[in-house]
Scaffold this motif. Sequence first.
Motif, PDB file in Angstrom:
ATOM      1  N   GLY A 176       0.713  -1.467   0.213  1.00 53.94           N
ATOM      2  CA  GLY A 176       0.254   0.034  -0.344  1.00 53.94           C
ATOM      3  C   GLY A 176       0.971   1.394   0.117  1.00 53.94           C
ATOM      4  N   ASP A 177       2.186   0.993   0.106  1.00 51.83           N
ATOM      5  CA  ASP A 177       3.449   2.102   0.165  1.00 51.83           C
ATOM      6  C   ASP A 177       3.727   2.522  -1.444  1.00 51.83           C
ATOM      7  N   PRO A 178       3.835   4.124  -1.593  1.00 51.51           N
ATOM      8  CA  PRO A 178       3.332   5.036  -2.661  1.00 51.51           C
ATOM      9  C   PRO A 178       5.154   5.070  -3.360  1.00 51.51           C
ATOM     10  N   MET A 179       5.287   4.281  -2.494  1.00 54.25           N
ATOM     11  CA  MET A 179       6.765   3.903  -2.958  1.00 54.25           C
ATOM     12  C   MET A 179       6.707   2.926  -4.085  1.00 54.25           C
ATOM     13  N   VAL A 211       1.063  12.445   0.752  1.00 53.56           N
ATOM     14  CA  VAL A 211      -0.284  12.316  -0.338  1.00 53.56           C
ATOM     15  C   VAL A 211      -1.184  11.807   0.833  1.00 53.56           C
ATOM     16  N   PRO A 212      -2.775  11.995   1.278  1.00 52.38           N
ATOM     17  CA  PRO A 212      -3.715  11.434   1.962  1.00 52.38           C
ATOM     18  C   PRO A 212      -3.758   9.649   1.357  1.00 52.38           C
ATOM     19  N   ALA A 213      -3.768   8.569   2.048  1.00 50.17           N
ATOM     20  CA  ALA A 213      -3.512   7.575   1.597  1.00 50.17           C
ATOM     21  C   ALA A 213      -4.663   6.926   1.043  1.00 50.17           C
ATOM     22  N   ARG A 214      -6.326   7.579   1.646  1.00 54.01           N
ATOM     23  CA  ARG A 214      -7.035   7.375   0.366  1.00 54.01           C
ATOM     24  C   ARG A 214      -7.551   7.919  -0.692  1.00 54.01           C
TER      25      ARG A 214
END
Length: 288
Positions: free
Chosen positions: A26-29, A255-258
């Motif tokens: 779930g991580d943006p990286m 950045v908000p996760a949702r």
Amino acid sequence: MADTEGFEADDPGLFTPDSVTWQMHGDPMMWVAGIRALYLQALHPRAVRGVMQNSDFRRDAWGRLMRTANFVGTTTYGTTEAAEKAGARVRKIHSMLGATDPATGERYGVDEPGLLLWVHCAEIDSYLQVARRSGFRLTDAQADRYIAEHRVSARLVGLDPDAVPADQAEMAAYFEKARPELAATPEARAVDEFLLRPPTHPLLVPAREVLWRRVAQLAYAALPPYAHELYGRRAAEPTTVTRQLRATGTLLRCVPARLRWQLPPKHILRAMARLGPGSRPAPYKLGR
């Protein structure tokens, strides 16, 4: 009642919210890690030849990236049935594809275990290395657990799980053994050129140069030193690259996760709707 994916509504899937995979993916990286994986995968001559001879990579690269992201999202956050079906589709497609060595005329299948293993290891290693170096905190035991968990995804694409690295030591040994097979072939250089300058609408060229190029360069810099040597393009010192990865990770995690999870095809949001808010991926859960 069965959910929209055709399985029990509370089915956690193959990995479950208790896995390292559930939290880390779930991580943006992971997007940067995915590009690193492409760079690394392209250094295996037989593997990259299979890609280039069976797909219009240059014209459909975004579609290819999204299909890969969809597969990873489905196998991570989808129901057991959805993950198994995704794996069956991949195996069926691979079974019908082959490539030809232009030097020898040899014809081989892209589903050779050795090629599947290279693609798998390059992907899992990229996810793990980029996540940790960018500030996603994992103990060595959790990193080993992450690699072991992905014997499941290896099975889905047709590999024998027992033949797949199960921890960091086995992964490092695999790459050491594979290195003599690697080379920066013309196909690999085509992938490198494409990733730096993907075709885009003329109006979007400035954005490509400012945003995408920096992401691609960071992904390239995150490769192991031997990959830089093969490509013949230098990168900053590893400590500098780690600082850059950490800075990028810190920025993206603001950045908000949702909002981030709204990107198609919304696997995480669908999993939370199926399993409840307690299934929300979050790094702090790994410390429990």
